[in-house]
Motif scaffolding. Structure first.
Motif, PDB file in Angstrom:
ATOM      1  N   HIS A  39     -16.204  26.644   3.115  1.00  0.00           N
ATOM      2  CA  HIS A  39     -15.218  27.321   2.273  1.00  0.00           C
ATOM      3  C   HIS A  39     -14.079  26.393   1.900  1.00  0.00           C
ATOM      4  O   HIS A  39     -14.024  25.246   2.340  1.00  0.00           O
ATOM      5  CB  HIS A  39     -14.711  28.604   2.947  1.00  0.00           C
ATOM      6  N   PHE A  40     -13.161  26.936   1.087  1.00  0.00           N
ATOM      7  CA  PHE A  40     -12.101  26.111   0.523  1.00  0.00           C
ATOM      8  C   PHE A  40     -11.064  25.690   1.562  1.00  0.00           C
ATOM      9  O   PHE A  40     -10.704  26.428   2.463  1.00  0.00           O
ATOM     10  CB  PHE A  40     -11.386  26.873  -0.601  1.00  0.00           C
ATOM     11  N   GLY A  41     -10.596  24.470   1.397  1.00  0.00           N
ATOM     12  CA  GLY A  41      -9.478  23.976   2.192  1.00  0.00           C
ATOM     13  C   GLY A  41      -8.931  22.750   1.499  1.00  0.00           C
ATOM     14  O   GLY A  41      -9.615  22.142   0.670  1.00  0.00           O
ATOM     15  N   PHE A  42      -7.713  22.375   1.819  1.00  0.00           N
ATOM     16  CA  PHE A  42      -7.125  21.185   1.211  1.00  0.00           C
ATOM     17  C   PHE A  42      -7.696  19.931   1.844  1.00  0.00           C
ATOM     18  O   PHE A  42      -8.018  19.934   3.025  1.00  0.00           O
ATOM     19  CB  PHE A  42      -5.603  21.208   1.371  1.00  0.00           C
ATOM     20  N   ASP A  43      -7.797  18.867   1.012  1.00  0.00           N
ATOM     21  CA  ASP A  43      -8.234  17.584   1.542  1.00  0.00           C
ATOM     22  C   ASP A  43      -7.168  17.041   2.480  1.00  0.00           C
ATOM     23  O   ASP A  43      -5.996  17.017   2.167  1.00  0.00           O
ATOM     24  CB  ASP A  43      -8.443  16.588   0.388  1.00  0.00           C
ATOM     25  N   ARG A  44      -7.623  16.624   3.651  1.00  0.00           N
ATOM     26  CA  ARG A  44      -6.669  16.117   4.640  1.00  0.00           C
ATOM     27  C   ARG A  44      -7.453  15.150   5.524  1.00  0.00           C
ATOM     28  O   ARG A  44      -8.544  15.475   5.976  1.00  0.00           O
ATOM     29  CB  ARG A  44      -6.108  17.308   5.419  1.00  0.00           C
ATOM     30  N   PRO A  45      -6.909  13.953   5.755  1.00  0.00           N
ATOM     31  CA  PRO A  45      -7.630  13.016   6.628  1.00  0.00           C
ATOM     32  C   PRO A  45      -7.797  13.642   8.008  1.00  0.00           C
ATOM     33  O   PRO A  45      -6.876  14.310   8.496  1.00  0.00           O
ATOM     34  CB  PRO A  45      -6.699  11.800   6.705  1.00  0.00           C
ATOM     35  N   PRO A  46      -8.974  13.442   8.636  1.00  0.00           N
ATOM     36  CA  PRO A  46      -9.221  14.077   9.939  1.00  0.00           C
ATOM     37  C   PRO A  46      -8.229  13.627  11.005  1.00  0.00           C
ATOM     38  O   PRO A  46      -8.062  14.304  12.025  1.00  0.00           O
ATOM     39  CB  PRO A  46     -10.643  13.623  10.302  1.00  0.00           C
ATOM     40  N   SER A  47      -7.556  12.466  10.749  1.00  0.00           N
ATOM     41  CA  SER A  47      -6.615  11.950  11.749  1.00  0.00           C
ATOM     42  C   SER A  47      -5.330  12.776  11.801  1.00  0.00           C
ATOM     43  O   SER A  47      -4.592  12.729  12.778  1.00  0.00           O
ATOM     44  CB  SER A  47      -6.278  10.497  11.428  1.00  0.00           C
ATOM     45  N   ILE A  48      -5.074  13.533  10.724  1.00  0.00           N
ATOM     46  CA  ILE A  48      -3.827  14.307  10.683  1.00  0.00           C
ATOM     47  C   ILE A  48      -4.086  15.726  11.176  1.00  0.00           C
ATOM     48  O   ILE A  48      -4.921  16.442  10.636  1.00  0.00           O
ATOM     49  CB  ILE A  48      -3.236  14.326   9.256  1.00  0.00           C
ATOM     50  N   LEU A 124     -10.980  29.183  16.560  1.00  0.00           N
ATOM     51  CA  LEU A 124     -10.946  29.615  15.153  1.00  0.00           C
ATOM     52  C   LEU A 124     -10.947  28.420  14.201  1.00  0.00           C
ATOM     53  O   LEU A 124     -11.487  28.496  13.094  1.00  0.00           O
ATOM     54  CB  LEU A 124      -9.711  30.495  14.892  1.00  0.00           C
ATOM     55  N   VAL A 125     -10.349  27.299  14.628  1.00  0.00           N
ATOM     56  CA  VAL A 125     -10.344  26.089  13.790  1.00  0.00           C
ATOM     57  C   VAL A 125     -11.720  25.422  13.858  1.00  0.00           C
ATOM     58  O   VAL A 125     -12.252  24.970  12.850  1.00  0.00           O
ATOM     59  CB  VAL A 125      -9.222  25.116  14.244  1.00  0.00           C
ATOM     60  N   ARG A 126     -12.319  25.406  15.057  1.00  0.00           N
ATOM     61  CA  ARG A 126     -13.581  24.687  15.269  1.00  0.00           C
ATOM     62  C   ARG A 126     -14.735  25.306  14.477  1.00  0.00           C
ATOM     63  O   ARG A 126     -15.577  24.583  13.941  1.00  0.00           O
ATOM     64  CB  ARG A 126     -13.908  24.654  16.765  1.00  0.00           C
ATOM     65  N   ILE A 127     -14.782  26.643  14.388  1.00  0.00           N
ATOM     66  CA  ILE A 127     -15.910  27.256  13.673  1.00  0.00           C
ATOM     67  C   ILE A 127     -15.846  26.977  12.171  1.00  0.00           C
ATOM     68  O   ILE A 127     -16.832  27.095  11.480  1.00  0.00           O
ATOM     69  CB  ILE A 127     -16.019  28.784  13.925  1.00  0.00           C
ATOM     70  N   GLN A 128     -14.668  26.580  11.687  1.00  0.00           N
ATOM     71  CA  GLN A 128     -14.526  26.251  10.256  1.00  0.00           C
ATOM     72  C   GLN A 128     -14.855  24.773  10.071  1.00  0.00           C
ATOM     73  O   GLN A 128     -14.000  23.958   9.779  1.00  0.00           O
ATOM     74  CB  GLN A 128     -13.105  26.560   9.777  1.00  0.00           C
ATOM     75  N   TRP A 129     -16.161  24.464  10.232  1.00  0.00           N
ATOM     76  CA  TRP A 129     -16.591  23.061  10.229  1.00  0.00           C
ATOM     77  C   TRP A 129     -16.523  22.451   8.837  1.00  0.00           C
ATOM     78  O   TRP A 129     -16.464  21.240   8.686  1.00  0.00           O
ATOM     79  CB  TRP A 129     -18.012  22.950  10.782  1.00  0.00           C
ATOM     80  N   TYR A 130     -16.561  23.279   7.785  1.00  0.00           N
ATOM     81  CA  TYR A 130     -16.453  22.747   6.426  1.00  0.00           C
ATOM     82  C   TYR A 130     -15.358  23.486   5.689  1.00  0.00           C
ATOM     83  O   TYR A 130     -15.526  24.633   5.291  1.00  0.00           O
ATOM     84  CB  TYR A 130     -17.779  22.872   5.667  1.00  0.00           C
ATOM     85  N   GLU A 131     -14.216  22.823   5.539  1.00  0.00           N
ATOM     86  CA  GLU A 131     -13.072  23.427   4.849  1.00  0.00           C
ATOM     87  C   GLU A 131     -12.534  22.377   3.893  1.00  0.00           C
ATOM     88  O   GLU A 131     -11.660  21.583   4.249  1.00  0.00           O
ATOM     89  CB  GLU A 131     -12.029  23.819   5.895  1.00  0.00           C
ATOM     90  N   LYS A 132     -13.102  22.344   2.684  1.00  0.00           N
ATOM     91  CA  LYS A 132     -12.779  21.276   1.724  1.00  0.00           C
ATOM     92  C   LYS A 132     -12.715  21.868   0.320  1.00  0.00           C
ATOM     93  O   LYS A 132     -13.234  22.961   0.080  1.00  0.00           O
ATOM     94  CB  LYS A 132     -13.852  20.190   1.762  1.00  0.00           C
ATOM     95  N   PRO A 133     -12.098  21.126  -0.637  1.00  0.00           N
ATOM     96  CA  PRO A 133     -11.975  21.664  -2.008  1.00  0.00           C
ATOM     97  C   PRO A 133     -13.276  22.184  -2.624  1.00  0.00           C
ATOM     98  O   PRO A 133     -13.257  23.258  -3.246  1.00  0.00           O
ATOM     99  CB  PRO A 133     -11.394  20.479  -2.788  1.00  0.00           C
ATOM    100  N   PRO A 134     -14.447  21.485  -2.482  1.00  0.00           N
ATOM    101  CA  PRO A 134     -15.664  22.038  -3.119  1.00  0.00           C
ATOM    102  C   PRO A 134     -16.061  23.411  -2.570  1.00  0.00           C
ATOM    103  O   PRO A 134     -16.825  24.144  -3.213  1.00  0.00           O
ATOM    104  CB  PRO A 134     -16.750  21.001  -2.792  1.00  0.00           C
ATOM    105  N   GLY A 135     -15.543  23.772  -1.406  1.00  0.00           N
ATOM    106  CA  GLY A 135     -15.825  25.087  -0.831  1.00  0.00           C
ATOM    107  C   GLY A 135     -15.300  26.221  -1.699  1.00  0.00           C
ATOM    108  O   GLY A 135     -15.630  27.391  -1.475  1.00  0.00           O
TER     109      GLY A 135
END
Ligand SMILES: [Zn+2]
Length: 155
Positions: A39-48, A124-135
């Motif tokens: 699903h949708f989420g903002f692009d963010r480097p995994p380090s942040i 709740l954060v972990r189950i959202q394994w794909y949270e990116k703009p194409p979502g």
């Protein structure tokens, strides 16, 4: 996933499940299932680390929250005899996201003050394994599907 999509899903469940004891846990489960889909989420480097207080997150979240309230109110006006069920469905389907509100208001320090809070947010954060703009594609398809199914319930 966007809160609006959770709310549309909760509304449909409220219209179609008669037993509130079945409805409430099904609505909560619908949230977890939807969050597990890309699903949708903002692009963010995994380090942040997300703080849940970024301006973009707050702005989108506020719009999403307003749309969710409008959808809930609209549904209760369209199906007044099912308003109680709709509210159970909506609150259940939205509940996991409402647990972020104390962090937004009080910052992440609150996580250490309430036993189990950090573990629950981690889950709740972990189950959202794909949270990116194409979502956004999933969000639009799901919203369309829910609106179509809801339209078939119109009185
Ligand atoms: Zn969620």
């Amino acid at each position: 996933m966007l809160l609006t999509n959770h709310v549309l899903t909760g509304t449909l469940l409220g219209l179609t499940i008669d037993n509130p004891v079945v409805l409430a846990p099904t609505a909560v489960a619908s949230h977890l299932a939807l969050d597990m889909t890309p699903h949708f989420g903002f692009d963010r480097p995994p380090s942040i680390e997300p703080t849940f207080r970024e301006p973009a997150f707050i702005i989108l979240g506020s719009l999403d929250f307003a749309a969710s309230l409008a959808a809930t109110l609209g549904a209760c006006l369209i199906w007044p005899h099912r308003a109680g069920h709709i509210l159970i469905g909506v609150v259940g389907a939205a509940l996991p996201d409402l647990t972020y509100i104390p962090i937004i208001v009080f910052s992440k320090r609150i996580l250490k003050l309430i036993p189990g809070y950090q573990a629950m947010i981690d889950f709740l954060v972990r189950i959202q394994w794909y949270e990116k703009p194409p979502g956004l594609i999933t969000e639009i398809i799901w919203a369309g599907l829910m609106l179509w199914l809801l339209s078939r319930q119109l009185p």
